[in-house]
Scaffold this active site. Structure first.
Site, mmCIF file in Angstrom:
data_model
loop_
_atom_site.group_PDB
_atom_site.id
_atom_site.type_symbol
_atom_site.label_atom_id
_atom_site.label_comp_id
_atom_site.label_asym_id
_atom_site.label_seq_id
_atom_site.Cartn_x
_atom_site.Cartn_y
_atom_site.Cartn_z
ATOM 1 N N ASP A 36 6.669 -20.648 9.138
ATOM 2 C CA ASP A 36 5.292 -20.332 8.743
ATOM 3 C C ASP A 36 5.326 -19.939 7.264
ATOM 4 O O ASP A 36 5.590 -18.799 6.915
ATOM 5 C CB ASP A 36 4.746 -19.184 9.599
ATOM 6 C CG ASP A 36 3.390 -18.669 9.093
ATOM 7 O OD1 ASP A 36 2.814 -19.283 8.172
ATOM 8 O OD2 ASP A 36 2.930 -17.644 9.625
ATOM 9 N N TRP A 54 3.345 -11.106 10.929
ATOM 10 C CA TRP A 54 2.956 -12.480 11.271
ATOM 11 C C TRP A 54 3.919 -13.127 12.246
ATOM 12 O O TRP A 54 3.507 -13.876 13.141
ATOM 13 C CB TRP A 54 2.760 -13.322 10.010
ATOM 14 C CG TRP A 54 1.556 -12.873 9.236
ATOM 15 C CD1 TRP A 54 1.550 -12.257 8.010
ATOM 16 C CD2 TRP A 54 0.177 -12.952 9.649
ATOM 17 N NE1 TRP A 54 0.260 -11.955 7.648
ATOM 18 C CE2 TRP A 54 -0.596 -12.368 8.628
ATOM 19 C CE3 TRP A 54 -0.464 -13.452 10.768
ATOM 20 C CZ2 TRP A 54 -1.993 -12.279 8.695
ATOM 21 C CZ3 TRP A 54 -1.859 -13.361 10.846
ATOM 22 C CH2 TRP A 54 -2.592 -12.784 9.817
ATOM 23 N N LYS A 113 -3.607 -18.883 0.628
ATOM 24 C CA LYS A 113 -2.797 -18.039 -0.247
ATOM 25 C C LYS A 113 -2.327 -18.825 -1.474
ATOM 26 O O LYS A 113 -2.592 -18.426 -2.585
ATOM 27 C CB LYS A 113 -1.594 -17.472 0.506
ATOM 28 C CG LYS A 113 -1.910 -16.249 1.367
ATOM 29 C CD LYS A 113 -2.431 -16.571 2.734
ATOM 30 C CE LYS A 113 -2.813 -15.357 3.532
ATOM 31 N NZ LYS A 113 -2.327 -15.381 4.901
#
Ligand SMILES: *Cc1c(COP(=O)(O)O)cnc(C)c1O
Length: 360
Positions: A172, A102, A196
């Protein structure tokens, strides 16, 4: 009903009581005489809900008063680009610390808009460790330092906030927000896709220090401008109303269940149980350096790849779902977000022991 322990990496399991409450309120929400999806976001009922959910998040994370909380759309991926657009324009350096998939993707998206530098990367070690802070090459004039506290695919997590001096730290937190206490004052920006640990996909929560919003350029479209979103209480246009409502229910559930301190203890116990078993077995392996292991996402491999298919088939039969690992890493991945109870991890470890005994 065949609902089961769900180890999905995302969109991921939600607390059952939250789903039941959403179900019970589906046709008529409060006094609205309609569902929360069918009423104006500018009406007083919705605004009261929006304000309460923000207050609950502020209480959960002890967010200081000089931070704005935004409820945005676009997924974390859109904000990979939008953060660069707002805070580091072309010619300005933005430092990225890459510890997995990511972070790599965030840097690539930002590169189209800013002078992205990779200050540190774990790629050389196949993203199984965090490069030591002393090895990072930070630019003293960087607009910000971006990192990914928890890499969802590689299962690599920072268990401390890195010290980057006065540079704004951008995190993030898509896969670890609300999983344990964090000191928000150490960050310039925290952002997270909701699917999530917060709720439904399509919603992004952003916590941004107010002084940074002064940097948002005036010559970009309003809809991309964070200062405009902040000035309009995240209602510059129609927000993701259902996602916002669902996030509010999850925040209430967290408050009722001891908040992030209790989640941190629970999550540590869950992770300790699974890693403890993996390390004690000579059948399963996790490649990540112990100090950088994620409490949220636990990748593990079996001794032979041909065992993957039978493992996945049998584990589903045992009532445990979504354990297939990401293709970048292979093997299995168990995601242990807040909504996963300890009993789910106990059941998984029980199955793993049995499978190893039969196939070792
Ligand atoms: C899932 C995830 C993303 C991508 O989120 P989208 O909502 O699909 O854009 C980004 N970063 C991290 C750390 C993630 O876990």
């Amino acid at each position: 009903m065949s609902r089961t322990y769900n180890f999905s990496a995302g969109p991921a399991a939600l607390p059952e009581s939250v789903l039941r409450r959403a179900q019970s309120e589906m046709l008529e929400w409060g006094k609205a005489r309609a569902s929360v999806m069918e009423i104006s976001h500018r009406g007083k009922d919705f605004i009261a809900m929006a304000q309460k959910s923000e207050q609950d998040l502020r209480a959960l994370m002890a967010i200081p008063a000089n931070y704005k909380v935004l409820f945005l759309q676009g997924g974390a991926t859109q904000h990979f680009a939008q953060i660069a657009m707002n805070f580091a324009r072309r010619g300005q350096v933005a430092d990225y610390v890459v510890t997995g998939h990511w972070g790599e993707k965030a840097a690539k998206e930002a590169k189209t808009l800013a002078d992205v530098r990779i200050a540190a990367s774990g790629e050389g070690g196949k993203f199984t460790a965090i490069p030591p802070r002393a090895s990072w090459h930070l630019d003293a004039d960087a607009a910000y330092v971006h990192y990914t506290p928890n890499e969802t695919i590689h299962g690599v997590e920072f268990h401390d906030v890195p010290d980057v001096g006065d540079l704004p730290l951008v995190a993030d937190m898509s896969s670890d927000i609300l999983s344990a206490p964090v000191d928000v004052s150490k960050f310039g920006i925290i952002y997270a896709g909701a699917q999530k640990n917060i709720g439904a996909s399509g919603l992004v929560v952003m916590i941004v220090r107010e002084d940074l919003l002064a940097r948002c350029p005036k010559d970009i479209p309003k809809i991309f401008n964070y200062a405009e979103h902040a000035a309009n209480e995240s209602m510059l246009n129609t927000p993701n109303t259902f996602g916002w409502y669902l996030a509010g229910l999850v925040f209430e559930w967290l408050l009722e269940n001891g908040g992030v301190a209790a989640m941190g203890e629970r999550n540590r116990a869950k992770a300790d149980l699974l890693y403890g078993y993996i390390d004690s077995s000579d059948f399963y392996k996790n490649p990540v350096e112990k100090s950088a292991r994620s409490w949220m996402n636990v990748p593990f491999t079996l001794p032979r790849e041909e065992l993957d298919a039978p493992f996945l088939k049998e584990v589903e039969g045992a009532g445990l779902m979504a354990l297939k690992g990401h293709r970048a890493v292979g093997g299995m991945r168990a995601s242990l977000y807040n909504a996963m109870p300890l009993e789910g991890v106990q059941a998984l470890v029980g199955f793993m022991k049995d499978f190893a005994a039969r196939n070792g």
